[in-house]
Design a protein around this motif. Sequence first.
Motif, PDB file in Angstrom:
ATOM      1  N   ALA A 157      -0.598   6.915  10.128  1.00 42.88           N
ATOM      2  CA  ALA A 157      -1.856   6.158  10.115  1.00 42.88           C
ATOM      3  C   ALA A 157      -3.051   7.097  10.007  1.00 42.88           C
ATOM      4  O   ALA A 157      -3.991   6.840   9.239  1.00 42.88           O
ATOM      5  CB  ALA A 157      -1.963   5.287  11.364  1.00 42.88           C
ATOM      6  N   PRO A 206      -8.341   4.095   3.655  1.00 47.59           N
ATOM      7  CA  PRO A 206      -7.336   3.119   3.245  1.00 47.59           C
ATOM      8  C   PRO A 206      -7.579   2.527   1.871  1.00 47.59           C
ATOM      9  O   PRO A 206      -6.646   2.278   1.123  1.00 47.59           O
ATOM     10  CB  PRO A 206      -7.415   2.038   4.318  1.00 47.59           C
ATOM     11  N   VAL A 253      -5.374   0.232   8.377  1.00 44.44           N
ATOM     12  CA  VAL A 253      -4.098   0.763   8.848  1.00 44.44           C
ATOM     13  C   VAL A 253      -4.192   0.936  10.364  1.00 44.44           C
ATOM     14  O   VAL A 253      -5.209   1.384  10.876  1.00 44.44           O
ATOM     15  CB  VAL A 253      -3.737   2.087   8.124  1.00 44.44           C
ATOM     16  N   LEU A 298       0.024  -2.171   8.047  1.00 40.27           N
ATOM     17  CA  LEU A 298      -0.829  -2.013   6.877  1.00 40.27           C
ATOM     18  C   LEU A 298      -1.362  -3.390   6.487  1.00 40.27           C
ATOM     19  O   LEU A 298      -0.583  -4.316   6.277  1.00 40.27           O
ATOM     20  CB  LEU A 298      -0.035  -1.422   5.711  1.00 40.27           C
TER      21      LEU A 298
END
Length: 172
Positions: free
Chosen positions: A14, A22, A49, A58
């Motif tokens: 992450a 992201p 995330v 996600l």
Amino acid sequence: MARSEGLDGAARIAAAIEDLGPRSFGGSLACFGAVHGGKVDNYHELVEVHSVARHLILLFEDGVSVHIWHPMGLKLGVPGLVITGASKVVLEVMTIGSEGEPTTTRTTEYRVTDSAEVEVRADWDARIPKFWRFGRKRRERVITGEELSRPIIAAPAFEIIDHEEYFTPADD
């Protein structure tokens, strides 16, 4: 190509995705080689995330979420992303009604069994058109969630397929 390789653990994966942002990642989604929607022609942009213990979440802008348990082996190649292994992957798709409101959530679960096979469970059925050669529609067949895909244990647990890389022939 790949910027990070071998990262394991939900929190580390992450953090690596967050470092690049992201929204850098988008494309078609695949779980254990089974492409969501059946072909590489849809686009999902990653917007958030999160990690909780050994669980990676996600979230995509179109109501799709992917939950990955015990993720390992991250490969980043913007806009593509690969998680090479996991014990379970759950794909949730929010269906939208005619008025634009969310109606139901369709869930497909991919679980690695003790015998190193991928078991698929889905809470929905799909209508898949059958085609003659040259594209003429022959008939529709209703398939159950159990038949939706033929997952492959050797394929990545989860993948965002970069359309440009997928459709561009390799230079030999």
